[in-house]
Design a protein around this motif. Structure first.
Motif, PDB file in Angstrom:
ATOM      1  N   GLN A   1      12.519   1.055  10.018  1.00 20.71           N
ATOM      2  CA  GLN A   1      12.612   0.987   8.583  1.00 20.71           C
ATOM      3  C   GLN A   1      11.345   0.346   8.016  1.00 20.71           C
TER       4      GLN A   1
ATOM      5  N   GLN B   1       4.661   3.113   5.361  1.00 21.20           N
ATOM      6  CA  GLN B   1       4.135   4.449   5.122  1.00 21.20           C
ATOM      7  C   GLN B   1       4.352   4.842   3.652  1.00 21.20           C
ATOM      8  N   ARG B   2       5.482   4.556   3.164  1.00 21.47           N
ATOM      9  CA  ARG B   2       5.773   4.878   1.761  1.00 21.47           C
ATOM     10  C   ARG B   2       4.822   4.136   0.835  1.00 21.47           C
TER      11      ARG B   2
ATOM     12  N   GLU C   1       8.384   0.498   9.280  1.00 22.24           N
ATOM     13  CA  GLU C   1       7.320   1.494   9.341  1.00 22.24           C
ATOM     14  C   GLU C   1       7.456   2.482   8.190  1.00 22.24           C
ATOM     15  N   GLN C   2       8.650   2.891   7.905  1.00 18.12           N
ATOM     16  CA  GLN C   2       8.865   3.834   6.808  1.00 18.12           C
ATOM     17  C   GLN C   2       8.452   3.207   5.456  1.00 18.12           C
ATOM     18  N   GLU C   3       8.736   1.977   5.292  1.00 13.94           N
ATOM     19  CA  GLU C   3       8.361   1.304   4.047  1.00 13.94           C
ATOM     20  C   GLU C   3       6.848   1.174   3.951  1.00 13.94           C
TER      21      GLU C   3
END
Length: 185
Positions: free
Chosen positions: A2, A8-9, A4-6
């Motif tokens: 999660q 990246q976002r 990493e996703q944040e």
């Protein structure tokens, strides 16, 4: 994951932001452009305020000129009224002088008509003294005549002369008769 996703976002959002505005020099250009626009707006506002102040100053000066003209017009009317009142007073004084001049002549003639030697020979010395004092104020102003008569009435009143009440009473009555005859009071 999660995390990493944040991350990246957030990178994507950063790239989109930089893509829209370009590099950081574009951000500086934008801020410079905003500051220039604000300065221009401020200058326009200052000019507008100065124009309004000039307009109000001209309007105030115009009002002042108008009010000065009105004051001058009314002041001249007031001066005219005062001059008219002074003229009326002069005319009234001249009329009074003309009217009383003839009376004054008759008063002076009546004063001469009462010869001291003839009319006063039958009077007692105290009565002659009263007549002399009455004649002394014959040509004086009315107030002076009244003051003299009042002084004589007080001086000759029987209550002020307890030692010789009968003589004081006789002189007091003589004075009251003579003040009407001689002074007309």
């Amino acid at each position: 994951m999660q995390l990493e996703q944040e991350e990246q976002r957030s990178r994507q959002l950063e790239e989109q932001r930089l893509g829209r505005f370009g590099a950081s020099s574009d951000v500086r250009g934008l801020t410079d452009e905003l500051e220039r626009q604000w300065a221009e707006q401020e200058a326009q506002e200052r000019r507008r305020v100065e124009d309004y102040a000039r307009f109000r100053r001209r309007q105030f000066e115009e009002w002042e000129r108008h009010f000065a003209a009105e004051r001058l017009r009314f002041a001249s009317e007031a001066e005219f009224c005062a001059a008219k009142l002074r003229q009326k007073a002069r005319v009234a004084a001249a009329a009074d002088e003309q009217f009383y001049a003839s009376k004054r002549d008759t008063w002076h003639k009546s004063e001469r008509a009462l010869p001291e030697a003839e009319g006063d020979t039958n009077l007692a010395p105290e009565e002659r003294q009263v007549m002399k004092e009455l004649r002394s104020v014959l040509g004086a102003p009315r107030e002076t005549q009244k003051a003299k008569v009042k002084d004589l009435l007080i001086r000759l009143h029987p209550d002020k002369n307890p030692g010789c009440t009968e003589k004081a009473k006789q002189l007091f009555q003589f004075l009251q008769e003579q003040r009407r005859a001689v002074l007309g009071l």
